[in-house]
Write an enzyme that holds these catalytic residues in place. Structure first.
Site, PDB file in Angstrom:
ATOM      1  N   PRO A   2       0.659  -1.262  -0.166  1.00 13.88           N
ATOM      2  CG  PRO A   2       0.056  -1.016   2.285  1.00 13.88           C
ATOM      3  CD  PRO A   2       1.145  -1.422   1.281  1.00 13.88           C
ATOM      4  CD  GLU A   3       3.989   3.470  -3.161  1.00 15.74           C
ATOM      5  OE1 GLU A   3       4.099   4.694  -3.554  1.00 15.74           O
ATOM      6  OE2 GLU A   3       4.788   2.651  -3.770  1.00 15.74           O
TER       7      GLU A   3
END
Length: 300
Positions: A2-3
């Site tokens: 996750p960004e």
DNA sequence: AACAAGACCTGCATGC
DNA sequence: TGCATGCAGGTCTTGT
């Protein structure tokens, strides 16, 4: 996984199954995530209604009906998996929420760099996890002037600076590479030299890359990112990340331009050509212990 | 203050 | 086949 775009995608996916629902059951199967759970974590959550799901930086924030916020960070490998089948827990399903409609949301995180905690909604910006954070790149508060002010005098590279959540939040290793590529800026350039025209290019590049990734449902590497189980497909739009050794689009345009001019045939390669060797090919280097991908031909 | 390096943890691909 | 190595989307702490 996750960004910012992946976290945003997860928030949007969870909103459909969690907003307005009560948590009928909360099961903590493993307590040793990145930080300890607060005392009586499961008990505090049980029976609470989730009013709203928001995102701050790479954190998911679930506003509860008792004035508290459930804070979730997915770390490197965290996922939120929605399951209505009643299947038995999988390996690394550390926390399982069951809504009043019987839908399960499972927090699965093999590496356990993720975290979950509770805090009062009031004064959340002053919370230890949030008080040092810079502007969200997708808000109007993130401008070229704000970015160059934050980078002023910094001697570290722009790539490393973009990963510093005090400068700007949400940009991780993939989107830092992609944003710099789109802006035509070398990841090796000193952060303090990003001002004026360069900042005017970089800020819109970051916004555009993140927005496009959100529209694509994020990037899926080993995991699917959407709670629905659908895959994001932005990884197919990466121009440099994971493309070491591949030729950059700038190589073709150079050839075309050269062919147009086509000076009198000169044999062998000039010193300049030698210096340019491999410049239109994506390179991988290591900065601050992380891989950086870039094209030395069009990123300066 | 700013920066570099190491730490946290597991799984997977690669090469011998 | 088994084993060692290196690498992975992120932060936090330590030491200079």
């Amino acid at each position: 996984m996750p960004e910012l775009p992946e976290v945003e995608t997860v928030c949007r996916g969870l909103a459909g199954v969690l907003e307005g629902r009560r948590l009928a059951r909360v099961l903590v199967r493993r307590k040793d995530l990145r930080i300890p759970f607060p005392p009586r974590f499961a008990e505090s959550l049980t029976g609470r209604k989730v009013e709203k799901i928001r995102r701050r930086a790479k954190y998911m924030l679930l506003d509860l009906d008792d004035g508290n916020v459930l804070i979730v960070h997915l770390g490197m490998s965290g996922r939120m998996v929605v399951d209505s089948s009643g299947a038995p827990p999988a390996a690394h399903d550390h926390v399982i929420f069951t809504t009043d409609l019987g839908v399960e949301i499972r927090f699965n995180d093999p590496r356990r760099f993720g975290l979950m905690t509770l805090a009062p909604r009031e004064g959340l910006e002053g919370h230890k996890l949030f008080r040092h954070l810079g502007p969200d790149p997708l808000t109007p508060a993130f401008t070229p002037a704000v970015l160059s002010a934050a980078l002023k005098g910094r001697k570290t590279s722009i790539k490393v600076a973009l990963l510093d959540q005090r400068i700007v939040v949400g940009v991780g290793n993939i989107y830092a590479c992609e944003s710099l590529y789109r802006a035509g800026i070398s990841p090796l350039r000193k952060a303090g030299t990003i001002a004026g025209a360069r900042a005017e290019k970089l800020v819109p590049a970051i916004k555009a890359v993140l927005s496009a990734a959100i529209a694509a449902g994020g990037s899926s590497l080993r995991d699917h990112v959407q709670p629905s189980g659908e895959l994001g497909y932005f990884q197919h739009a990466w121009k440099v990340y994971g493309r070491e050794g591949e030729s950059c689009a700038c190589l073709e345009s150079q050839k075309v331009a050269k062919a147009g001019k086509a000076p009198l045939g000169r044999k062998g390669s000039s010193p300049k050509a030698a210096a340019n060797k491999g410049k239109g090919v994506v390179r991988r280097i290591t900065q601050a212990g992380r891989s950086t991908f870039y094209c030395a031909g069009c990123q300066t």
